[in-house]
Design a protein around this motif. Sequence first.
Motif, PDB file in Angstrom:
ATOM      1  N   SER A 118       6.944  16.613  13.813  1.00 36.95           N
ATOM      2  CA  SER A 118       6.639  17.624  12.799  1.00 36.95           C
ATOM      3  C   SER A 118       7.784  18.639  12.633  1.00 36.95           C
ATOM      4  N   GLY A 119       8.976  18.275  13.065  1.00 34.74           N
ATOM      5  CA  GLY A 119      10.138  19.162  12.875  1.00 34.74           C
ATOM      6  C   GLY A 119      10.640  19.745  14.177  1.00 34.74           C
ATOM      7  N   LYS A 120      11.676  20.577  14.065  1.00 32.93           N
ATOM      8  CA  LYS A 120      12.286  21.169  15.260  1.00 32.93           C
ATOM      9  C   LYS A 120      11.484  22.370  15.729  1.00 32.93           C
ATOM     10  N   ILE A 121      11.486  22.572  17.031  1.00 29.34           N
ATOM     11  CA  ILE A 121      10.876  23.792  17.567  1.00 29.34           C
ATOM     12  C   ILE A 121      11.800  24.334  18.659  1.00 29.34           C
ATOM     13  N   GLU A 122      11.872  25.666  18.731  1.00 31.70           N
ATOM     14  CA  GLU A 122      12.815  26.280  19.672  1.00 31.70           C
ATOM     15  C   GLU A 122      12.103  27.077  20.764  1.00 31.70           C
ATOM     16  N   GLY A 123      12.734  27.079  21.881  1.00 31.41           N
ATOM     17  CA  GLY A 123      12.214  27.860  23.005  1.00 31.41           C
ATOM     18  C   GLY A 123      13.321  28.084  24.006  1.00 31.41           C
ATOM     19  N   TYR A 124      12.962  28.470  25.212  1.00 33.17           N
ATOM     20  CA  TYR A 124      13.993  28.662  26.221  1.00 33.17           C
ATOM     21  C   TYR A 124      13.451  28.484  27.629  1.00 33.17           C
ATOM     22  N   TYR A 125      14.408  28.343  28.535  1.00 36.77           N
ATOM     23  CA  TYR A 125      14.071  28.105  29.929  1.00 36.77           C
ATOM     24  C   TYR A 125      14.425  29.340  30.753  1.00 36.77           C
ATOM     25  N   ILE A 126      13.472  29.783  31.541  1.00 39.20           N
ATOM     26  CA  ILE A 126      13.709  30.911  32.452  1.00 39.20           C
ATOM     27  C   ILE A 126      13.699  30.375  33.884  1.00 39.20           C
ATOM     28  N   GLU A 127      14.813  30.559  34.559  1.00 41.76           N
ATOM     29  CA  GLU A 127      14.905  30.093  35.944  1.00 41.76           C
ATOM     30  C   GLU A 127      14.396  31.205  36.868  1.00 41.76           C
ATOM     31  N   SER A 128      13.519  30.826  37.780  1.00 42.30           N
ATOM     32  CA  SER A 128      12.958  31.834  38.691  1.00 42.30           C
ATOM     33  C   SER A 128      13.868  32.089  39.897  1.00 42.30           C
ATOM     34  N   PHE A 129      14.801  31.177  40.135  1.00 46.36           N
ATOM     35  CA  PHE A 129      15.725  31.271  41.281  1.00 46.36           C
ATOM     36  C   PHE A 129      15.002  31.289  42.626  1.00 46.36           C
ATOM     37  N   MET A 130      13.924  30.515  42.713  1.00 44.71           N
ATOM     38  CA  MET A 130      13.320  30.298  44.034  1.00 44.71           C
ATOM     39  C   MET A 130      14.149  29.214  44.723  1.00 44.71           C
ATOM     40  N   PRO A 131      14.556  29.442  45.962  1.00 46.45           N
ATOM     41  CA  PRO A 131      15.312  28.393  46.645  1.00 46.45           C
ATOM     42  C   PRO A 131      14.415  27.169  46.876  1.00 46.45           C
ATOM     43  N   PRO A 132      14.938  25.957  46.686  1.00 49.48           N
ATOM     44  CA  PRO A 132      14.094  24.767  46.816  1.00 49.48           C
ATOM     45  C   PRO A 132      13.490  24.583  48.202  1.00 49.48           C
ATOM     46  N   ASP A 133      14.162  25.125  49.231  1.00 46.75           N
ATOM     47  CA  ASP A 133      13.581  24.986  50.567  1.00 46.75           C
ATOM     48  C   ASP A 133      12.800  26.240  50.971  1.00 46.75           C
ATOM     49  N   GLY A 134      12.486  27.084  50.003  1.00 47.79           N
ATOM     50  CA  GLY A 134      11.714  28.293  50.313  1.00 47.79           C
ATOM     51  C   GLY A 134      10.405  28.328  49.551  1.00 47.79           C
ATOM     52  N   LEU A 135       9.796  27.154  49.370  1.00 46.48           N
ATOM     53  CA  LEU A 135       8.570  27.103  48.570  1.00 46.48           C
ATOM     54  C   LEU A 135       7.314  27.110  49.436  1.00 46.48           C
ATOM     55  N   GLY A 136       7.505  27.210  50.749  1.00 45.04           N
ATOM     56  CA  GLY A 136       6.353  27.143  51.647  1.00 45.04           C
ATOM     57  C   GLY A 136       5.570  28.446  51.714  1.00 45.04           C
ATOM     58  N   VAL A 137       4.549  28.420  52.549  1.00 44.46           N
ATOM     59  CA  VAL A 137       3.645  29.565  52.681  1.00 44.46           C
ATOM     60  C   VAL A 137       4.397  30.828  53.125  1.00 44.46           C
ATOM     61  N   GLY A 138       5.414  30.648  53.969  1.00 45.48           N
ATOM     62  CA  GLY A 138       6.152  31.789  54.511  1.00 45.48           C
ATOM     63  C   GLY A 138       6.812  32.655  53.452  1.00 45.48           C
ATOM     64  N   LYS A 139       7.092  32.087  52.299  1.00 46.05           N
ATOM     65  CA  LYS A 139       7.805  32.836  51.249  1.00 46.05           C
ATOM     66  C   LYS A 139       6.891  33.116  50.061  1.00 46.05           C
ATOM     67  N   ILE A 140       5.592  32.997  50.247  1.00 49.03           N
ATOM     68  CA  ILE A 140       4.673  33.052  49.108  1.00 49.03           C
ATOM     69  C   ILE A 140       4.772  34.383  48.353  1.00 49.03           C
ATOM     70  N   TRP A 141       4.942  35.499  49.072  1.00 47.36           N
ATOM     71  CA  TRP A 141       4.964  36.801  48.384  1.00 47.36           C
ATOM     72  C   TRP A 141       6.268  36.980  47.621  1.00 47.36           C
ATOM     73  N   ASP A 142       7.357  36.504  48.220  1.00 45.59           N
ATOM     74  CA  ASP A 142       8.647  36.550  47.502  1.00 45.59           C
ATOM     75  C   ASP A 142       8.539  35.739  46.216  1.00 45.59           C
ATOM     76  N   ASN A 143       7.952  34.559  46.337  1.00 47.53           N
ATOM     77  CA  ASN A 143       7.877  33.659  45.182  1.00 47.53           C
ATOM     78  C   ASN A 143       6.917  34.176  44.117  1.00 47.53           C
ATOM     79  N   LEU A 144       5.835  34.796  44.558  1.00 52.79           N
ATOM     80  CA  LEU A 144       4.916  35.411  43.586  1.00 52.79           C
ATOM     81  C   LEU A 144       5.635  36.515  42.814  1.00 52.79           C
ATOM     82  N   GLY A 145       6.411  37.307  43.550  1.00 53.72           N
ATOM     83  CA  GLY A 145       7.171  38.393  42.920  1.00 53.72           C
ATOM     84  C   GLY A 145       8.155  37.848  41.902  1.00 53.72           C
ATOM     85  N   LYS A 146       8.843  36.778  42.262  1.00 50.82           N
ATOM     86  CA  LYS A 146       9.813  36.180  41.353  1.00 50.82           C
ATOM     87  C   LYS A 146       9.110  35.604  40.123  1.00 50.82           C
TER      88      LYS A 146
END
Lengths: 246, 358
Positions: free
Chosen positions: B64-92
Amino acid sequence: MKNQVQMPEPEVLHSGIITDILSQAITGELIGMSNFASLAGTIDDYHEKMESVEHANCERQHAEGFISICEKYGLEPTINLEGYYWKSVRESFLKYARQKDYIGCLIIQEVMLECFAVSMYHDVGKSIPGSIGELFLAISREEEEHIEHSIDILKAEMEKDPESFTQKMKEIHKDCMYILAEWTAKTDLKGHCGVCKGDCMKNSLNQIDLDITSLRGNAMNLYLRTLDRIGLPSQKTIEWIINLPN
Amino acid sequence: MDNQPPQLKFAVIGHQDNWKKIIGFVNSIRKSEGNSNLSLESIREIYHYFPPSKLFDIEINSNSGKIEGYYIESFMPPDGLGVGKIWDNLGKTKAACEKAAVLGADIVALGGFTSIVLESGTEKFTAINNTKFTTGNTLTAAIITDSIQKAALRWGPSLKESNLLFIGSTGDIGSACVRYFAGKVKKLLLNARQSGPLTSQEFELKKQGFDCESDTDVRTILPKADYIICVASSVLPTNYGNLLKKDAIICDAGYPKNLSLDDINSTQKIYAGGMCLVENGYRFYPDHFQKNIYEFPLPNISHGCTMESVVLALEVKAVSFSQGRGNITVENMDYILKAAKKHGIVTAPFFNSSGLLN
């Protein structure tokens, strides 16, 4: 009438690293004072001129505050405006002041230098107990006002001509932030700073639970957020940070 | 007179799933200015200090035509997705959501771990002003279920005669897949880490007359499955291929996708699940991000969760379509899958890290 007992000030633990931090802070404040004084000369609007002198006085008071607390605790800071990094920052500022480039001066002093001051004073203030830490925290809060002062002015500049303002910002970033990045690199990229008493203080920051990576990281974070508030495109500003000397 | 319908702006909030991609993207930027590469160690030290930021613009070509948007990177480190970093990640994640609202996005998909702010039962985080947030889990679940049906048609056996195992069955996507397949397969096999929710799920399904079985130990239940939907990551034991049926088929729908192909034999199959194909293609601006952080073995592939915001924008529906946990309905899955197809966004062909599957 009772005799008041004069209590001696407690001895400062890790006085070496704290003296070095205070030396950097005093030298930085004096550079800021000189910059604001020079800035007053670039401005035609007399309200802004007076405000700039007021800011210079504010930086002077910060320097005096740090000098006083050194005296209180018997610390002997090194104040050296000719030290490599601080002298380079001053020269970078003067380049724009000579051109009567008010916006350029504002970007260096109130965005770049103040972002570093606000963030680093905050981190240091949290790490050093007692009145020295409290002084850093109080001055950090005051320096925040300088950032706020610049944001509205720079936002308006950005809205006028986004492309050329972004280009200007990039050039100033290369002039000044590269110096600050070298200053906060893990190793002394340009030799001794001329302010620390002995070896580079970065090696001793762990004594007060700090490290240069987090000090620099938090400062860069505030800098990026400030650029974002001004309206600069984050696709570009992230690239600028990634390309800084490490 | 211009009768074009109003176009909504979409956004996607995400994070990277491995350091290799991040090294590639950081050093491609440094190379562009003639600077030396940074080591993994140096990048790890600085990465999490970046505030959530818009990294690039996206242009999607739809039927149905072109649509535009964008990507926002949260900059969460890939090895910091566990429970220990949950508050940091929620904040981000929250900072990234605020950024999307400031940028004026109408509908925002929360990719990967960032969906936690919407899945969390304790906090309502469905909108900031006129910006609506969706986890994207409904389209992901719909794409997964569609792919399993296609896998059965292509490779057999028929679903009616098969046991279907759900690894991560009590999660938002897992439970949606269970609801979808209830009554459509011979037996539902359920696996999750926590026994309480798992037992309740089994009890409810049995009460409704469905044949099912549950176990928190995946090794016990794995040998019984003909098809496996793996929504959780890193939960299968080493050499798990030895526990599988000879012709077992695995839909790897976890994020990141990390089921090893080395562990299975030639008659067993693993494919990337929850992935879409954008038939008319998409572009990122600047394009170096497309080369370095969003590369798949096939062109025009995208995650289902991110495409949910695109489909909703194309449908001119700025709503928090997927939110909470366990709220995905089969009706909504049918709706979003059909809407996606209408705009040229379909279930991806079968592929894995080695390429297209025959």
